[in-house]
Each structure stands twice: as structure tokens, then as C-alpha cells.
Design a protein around this motif. Structure first.
Motif, PDB file in Angstrom:
ATOM      1  N   PRO A  67      12.588   8.477   5.573  1.00  0.00           N
ATOM      2  CA  PRO A  67      13.109   9.416   4.346  1.00  0.00           C
ATOM      3  C   PRO A  67      12.707   7.642   3.510  1.00  0.00           C
ATOM      4  N   ASP A  68      12.409   7.900   2.385  1.00  0.00           N
ATOM      5  CA  ASP A  68      12.827   7.656   1.261  1.00  0.00           C
ATOM      6  C   ASP A  68      13.695   6.370   1.050  1.00  0.00           C
ATOM      7  N   GLY A  69      13.242   4.937   1.462  1.00  0.00           N
ATOM      8  CA  GLY A  69      14.101   4.094   1.262  1.00  0.00           C
ATOM      9  C   GLY A  69      14.926   3.852   2.549  1.00  0.00           C
ATOM     10  N   ALA A  70      14.718   5.194   3.724  1.00  0.00           N
ATOM     11  CA  ALA A  70      15.464   4.402   4.778  1.00  0.00           C
ATOM     12  C   ALA A  70      13.986   2.690   5.326  1.00  0.00           C
ATOM     13  N   PRO A  71      15.164   2.056   5.468  1.00  0.00           N
ATOM     14  CA  PRO A  71      13.930   0.630   6.454  1.00  0.00           C
ATOM     15  C   PRO A  71      13.519   1.149   7.865  1.00  0.00           C
ATOM     16  N   VAL A  72      12.069   0.917   7.945  1.00  0.00           N
ATOM     17  CA  VAL A  72      11.728   1.033   8.975  1.00  0.00           C
ATOM     18  C   VAL A  72      12.052  -0.965  10.100  1.00  0.00           C
ATOM     19  N   GLU A  73      11.594  -0.837  11.094  1.00  0.00           N
ATOM     20  CA  GLU A  73      12.123  -1.939  11.723  1.00  0.00           C
ATOM     21  C   GLU A  73      10.834  -2.238  12.674  1.00  0.00           C
ATOM     22  N   PHE A  74      10.423  -3.489  12.336  1.00  0.00           N
ATOM     23  CA  PHE A  74       8.754  -3.599  13.199  1.00  0.00           C
ATOM     24  C   PHE A  74       9.385  -5.189  13.125  1.00  0.00           C
ATOM     25  N   SER A  75       9.408  -5.076  14.896  1.00  0.00           N
ATOM     26  CA  SER A  75       9.442  -6.546  15.719  1.00  0.00           C
ATOM     27  C   SER A  75       8.454  -6.949  16.594  1.00  0.00           C
ATOM     28  N   SER A  94       0.948  -0.767   0.483  1.00  0.00           N
ATOM     29  CA  SER A  94      -0.020  -0.282  -0.359  1.00  0.00           C
ATOM     30  C   SER A  94       0.817   1.711   0.462  1.00  0.00           C
ATOM     31  N   THR A  95       2.208   1.010   0.415  1.00  0.00           N
ATOM     32  CA  THR A  95       3.348   2.379   0.150  1.00  0.00           C
ATOM     33  C   THR A  95       4.139   2.266  -0.524  1.00  0.00           C
ATOM     34  N   ALA A  96       3.851   1.343  -1.739  1.00  0.00           N
ATOM     35  CA  ALA A  96       4.086   1.169  -2.950  1.00  0.00           C
ATOM     36  C   ALA A  96       5.693   0.832  -2.753  1.00  0.00           C
ATOM     37  N   ARG A  97       6.278   0.519  -1.390  1.00  0.00           N
ATOM     38  CA  ARG A  97       7.574  -0.214  -0.768  1.00  0.00           C
ATOM     39  C   ARG A  97       8.513   1.239  -1.118  1.00  0.00           C
ATOM     40  N   ARG A  98       8.415   2.346  -0.730  1.00  0.00           N
ATOM     41  CA  ARG A  98       8.561   3.314  -0.130  1.00  0.00           C
ATOM     42  C   ARG A  98       9.487   3.182   0.657  1.00  0.00           C
ATOM     43  N   CYS A  99       9.460   2.264   1.847  1.00  0.00           N
ATOM     44  CA  CYS A  99      10.423   2.121   2.582  1.00  0.00           C
ATOM     45  C   CYS A  99      11.001   0.490   2.458  1.00  0.00           C
ATOM     46  N   PRO A 100      11.710  -0.077   3.062  1.00  0.00           N
ATOM     47  CA  PRO A 100      11.958  -1.335   3.466  1.00  0.00           C
ATOM     48  C   PRO A 100      11.439  -1.219   5.032  1.00  0.00           C
ATOM     49  N   ILE A 101      11.134  -2.269   4.741  1.00  0.00           N
ATOM     50  CA  ILE A 101       9.812  -2.952   6.109  1.00  0.00           C
ATOM     51  C   ILE A 101      10.672  -4.038   6.858  1.00  0.00           C
ATOM     52  N   ASP A 102      11.751  -4.369   7.596  1.00  0.00           N
ATOM     53  CA  ASP A 102      12.700  -5.106   8.563  1.00  0.00           C
ATOM     54  C   ASP A 102      11.726  -6.136   9.323  1.00  0.00           C
ATOM     55  N   PHE A 103      10.638  -7.035   9.408  1.00  0.00           N
ATOM     56  CA  PHE A 103      10.286  -7.913  10.274  1.00  0.00           C
ATOM     57  C   PHE A 103      11.235  -8.726  10.844  1.00  0.00           C
ATOM     58  N   ARG A 104      11.132  -8.779  12.392  1.00  0.00           N
ATOM     59  CA  ARG A 104      11.364  -9.913  12.822  1.00  0.00           C
ATOM     60  C   ARG A 104      11.071 -10.190  13.706  1.00  0.00           C
ATOM     61  N   SER A 105      11.112 -11.707  14.330  1.00  0.00           N
ATOM     62  CA  SER A 105       9.935 -12.662  15.469  1.00  0.00           C
ATOM     63  C   SER A 105      10.891 -13.359  16.375  1.00  0.00           C
TER      64      SER A 105
END
Length: 173
Positions: free
Chosen positions: A162-170, A122-133
């Protein structure tokens, strides 16, 4: 007896002043909310109107890829408006005390990974979302509310990064 009555009236007057201040603050919050929602609708409505007018006026002269682009603008703007409306309805239910907590068992890592994929799309892959669990046992929660909360957090994280900055999601216990 007179002192007690005076003290009671002073207490009642103080309570009335506090209630009036709270009502004024609530009125200001509502006004800001209406202004924000109006702005959130005005922008996509402008995009939809502009794209529809372009298609109406120049349909035959537009190349197929240009028509597709105009339709994509309409679809994206309509989706944005639907999300805003969903948020408004959710707030309305919360204010009315009509929100129900519907707990169910869910696989939290799978749920969050799926949500990550939805937000990336939905965000057109504007930023990578790094998911870890970590490995987790089944959890209990209201899937709909959890989806709403985490979706908003992730979208805001992408929106304000910023565009391309990774978002961390854990997810962890």
C-alpha cells in the motif's frame, strides 16, 4: 528377447510422451510470456503516443508545466520499456546458456544502500524503504546479477505494498 524388445519400446514410448508433454508446457509458457511482454509494452507505448500527440496537436496552447508533464510521461514510459526489454534479454541469455557469472569483491551494505536509493527514486518514493545491515566483511558476487535480482525484488515490494507502507530491506551474514 521379444519381451525385452517390447519393454524397451514401451520405455521409449513413455519417454516420448513425457518429452511431448514438456514441449507443450514450454510452448504454453512461451505464449504466456509473449502475452505478458506485449501487455508490458502496449501500456507505455500508449502513454508515449498519447503524450506525443498532445504535444504535436496542442504544443502552442499548452503551458510550460503541461508540456513538461507530457515529456515526463514519455520519459517514464520509455524507462519502463527499457527495463522490460532488459528483462527479456536477460531471460534470453539465460535460456541460451550465455549468462556468465562474473564474481568480484563488493561492499554489500554500500551496494544495497545505493540500490535502495535508486529504487526509491524510480518509484517516486511511493513507499519508504527501511534498509539495515550489520557490519559485514567484503563479499564476492556478480554485481550486475545481484543488482538485477535485488532491484526486481525491491520494485515488486514497493509495487505490491500500500502507498506509504514501509518496505523492509536488510542484509546480514
Amino acid at each position: 528377447e521379444l519381451r525385452a524388445e517390447v519393454a524397451e519400446r514401451e520405455r521409449a514410448q513413455t519417454e516420448l510422451h513425457l518429452a511431448l508433454a514438456a514441449e507443450r508446457e514450454l510452448g504454453e509458457l512461451r505464449s504466456r510470456f509473449v502475452a505478458m511482454v506485449s501487455h508490458e509494452f502496449r501500456t507505455p507505448l500508449g502513454v508515449i503516443l498519447s503524450a506525443a500527440q498532445n504535444l504535436d496537436s496542442y504544443f502552442e496552447r499548452l503551458e510550460p508545466d503541461q508540456r513538461r508533464k507530457q515529456l515526463d510521461h514519455v520519459i517514464k514510459a520509455t524507462g519502463h520499456m527499457a527495463k522490460v526489454m532488459e528483462n527479456v534479454l536477460l531471460i534470453g541469455r539465460a535460456e541460451a546458456g550465455k549468462m556468465e557469472f562474473k564474481p568480484a569483491t563488493l561492499d554489500l551494505p554500500s551496494f544495497c544502500a545505493k540500490l535502495r536509493d535508486e529504487v526509491r527514486s524510480s518509484t517516486a518514493r511511493r513507499c519508504p524503504i527501511d534498509f539495515r545491515s550489520e557490519s559485514l566483511p567484503p563479499a564476492r558476487g556478480d554485481e550486475s546479477m545481484l543488482h538485477h535480482i535485488l532491484n526486481n525484488l525491491l520494485i515488486n515490494a514497493v509495487k505490491y505494498s500500500p502507498d506509504g507502507a514501509p518496505v523492509e530491506f536488510s542484509v546480514e551474514r
